[in-house]
Design a protein around this motif. Structure first.
Motif, PDB file in Angstrom:
ATOM      1  N   UNK A  52     -33.897  11.464 -10.985  1.00  0.00           N
ATOM      2  CA  UNK A  52     -35.036  11.980 -10.220  1.00  0.00           C
ATOM      3  C   UNK A  52     -35.939  12.863 -11.085  1.00  0.00           C
ATOM      4  N   UNK A  53     -35.383  13.455 -12.120  1.00  0.00           N
ATOM      5  CA  UNK A  53     -36.162  14.320 -13.016  1.00  0.00           C
ATOM      6  C   UNK A  53     -37.134  13.534 -13.885  1.00  0.00           C
ATOM      7  N   UNK A  54     -36.909  12.236 -14.050  1.00  0.00           N
ATOM      8  CA  UNK A  54     -37.814  11.447 -14.885  1.00  0.00           C
ATOM      9  C   UNK A  54     -39.179  11.266 -14.237  1.00  0.00           C
ATOM     10  N   UNK A  55     -39.215  11.281 -12.905  1.00  0.00           N
ATOM     11  CA  UNK A  55     -40.477  11.039 -12.210  1.00  0.00           C
ATOM     12  C   UNK A  55     -40.919   9.589 -12.278  1.00  0.00           C
ATOM     13  N   UNK A  56     -40.000   8.680 -12.621  1.00  0.00           N
ATOM     14  CA  UNK A  56     -40.362   7.274 -12.798  1.00  0.00           C
ATOM     15  C   UNK A  56     -39.944   6.375 -11.639  1.00  0.00           C
ATOM     16  N   UNK A  57     -39.410   6.940 -10.587  1.00  0.00           N
ATOM     17  CA  UNK A  57     -38.996   6.153  -9.433  1.00  0.00           C
ATOM     18  C   UNK A  57     -40.237   5.858  -8.593  1.00  0.00           C
ATOM     19  N   UNK A  58     -40.430   4.590  -8.254  1.00  0.00           N
ATOM     20  CA  UNK A  58     -41.687   4.183  -7.621  1.00  0.00           C
ATOM     21  C   UNK A  58     -41.639   4.152  -6.097  1.00  0.00           C
ATOM     22  N   UNK A  59     -40.555   4.576  -5.497  1.00  0.00           N
ATOM     23  CA  UNK A  59     -40.479   4.621  -4.033  1.00  0.00           C
ATOM     24  C   UNK A  59     -41.401   5.697  -3.480  1.00  0.00           C
ATOM     25  N   UNK A  60     -41.887   5.485  -2.262  1.00  0.00           N
ATOM     26  CA  UNK A  60     -42.707   6.527  -1.663  1.00  0.00           C
ATOM     27  C   UNK A  60     -41.827   7.740  -1.340  1.00  0.00           C
ATOM     28  N   UNK A  61     -42.444   8.865  -1.204  1.00  0.00           N
ATOM     29  CA  UNK A  61     -41.741  10.138  -1.083  1.00  0.00           C
ATOM     30  C   UNK A  61     -40.808  10.185   0.121  1.00  0.00           C
ATOM     31  N   UNK A  62     -41.255   9.741   1.288  1.00  0.00           N
ATOM     32  CA  UNK A  62     -40.409   9.809   2.484  1.00  0.00           C
ATOM     33  C   UNK A  62     -39.190   8.893   2.358  1.00  0.00           C
ATOM     34  N   UNK A  63     -39.384   7.688   1.860  1.00  0.00           N
ATOM     35  CA  UNK A  63     -38.261   6.756   1.685  1.00  0.00           C
ATOM     36  C   UNK A  63     -37.240   7.311   0.704  1.00  0.00           C
ATOM     37  N   UNK A  64     -37.734   7.871  -0.382  1.00  0.00           N
ATOM     38  CA  UNK A  64     -36.840   8.437  -1.380  1.00  0.00           C
ATOM     39  C   UNK A  64     -36.085   9.637  -0.809  1.00  0.00           C
ATOM     40  N   UNK A  65     -36.788  10.485  -0.071  1.00  0.00           N
ATOM     41  CA  UNK A  65     -36.126  11.624   0.563  1.00  0.00           C
ATOM     42  C   UNK A  65     -35.033  11.137   1.521  1.00  0.00           C
ATOM     43  N   UNK A  66     -35.336  10.121   2.311  1.00  0.00           N
ATOM     44  CA  UNK A  66     -34.356   9.594   3.263  1.00  0.00           C
ATOM     45  C   UNK A  66     -33.108   9.082   2.553  1.00  0.00           C
TER      46      UNK A  66
END
Length: 137
Positions: A67-81
């Motif tokens: 998660x620290x890389x900032x390279x995950x392309x999921x939207x914020x809510x989906x990733x939070x879930x």
């Protein structure tokens, strides 16, 4: 060097099903290049990894680094879930820790989280860095 050969060999077996085992061994034997490759793989394949049975057993440090890389392309809510669900599963055995406390290190501002957050913090999609006002004193 033998360590580099071993790291290259193990990288060939990196999948969403083997990521946790390889992570454990890479950390145990301080295989820094393999650790970096696993983090890159996890970031690039985060959605596939999160859909796999092995995700709920993922090490918190692996998730934090990915998660620290900032390279995950999921939207914020989906990733939070996804992270919240992982937190629920990993705190069920321990009633003394809340899910919110447990996943705190995995959320902004502690990590870049995803590409949306990364672009916001580094400047919009124009590629320019944000210029912060410096304190004149």
């Amino acid at each position: 060097d033998l360590i580099a050969i071993v790291e290259d060999y193990l990288t060939a077996f990196l999948t969403v099903d083997t990521i946790n085992t390889l992570w454990k061994h890479a950390c145990e034997y301080c295989l820094e290049n393999l650790i970096d490759r696993i983090v890159e793989f996890c970031s690039a394949e985060f959605l596939s990894f999160s859909d796999s049975d092995s995700f709920l057993h993922a090490d918190k440090e692996l998730l934090r680094r990915s998660l620290s890389t900032g390279n995950i392309t999921l939207n914020t809510q989906s990733l939070y879930d996804i992270i919240h669900h992982w937190g629920i599963e990993n705190t069920q055995k321990s009633t003394s820790v809340s899910v919110e406390s447990y996943i705190y290190d995995l959320l902004p501002p502690n990590v870049l989280f995803n590409t949306t957050t990364k672009h916001f913090l580094l400047g919009n999609d124009s590629g320019y860095l944000l210029h912060f006002r410096q304190d004149p004193n």
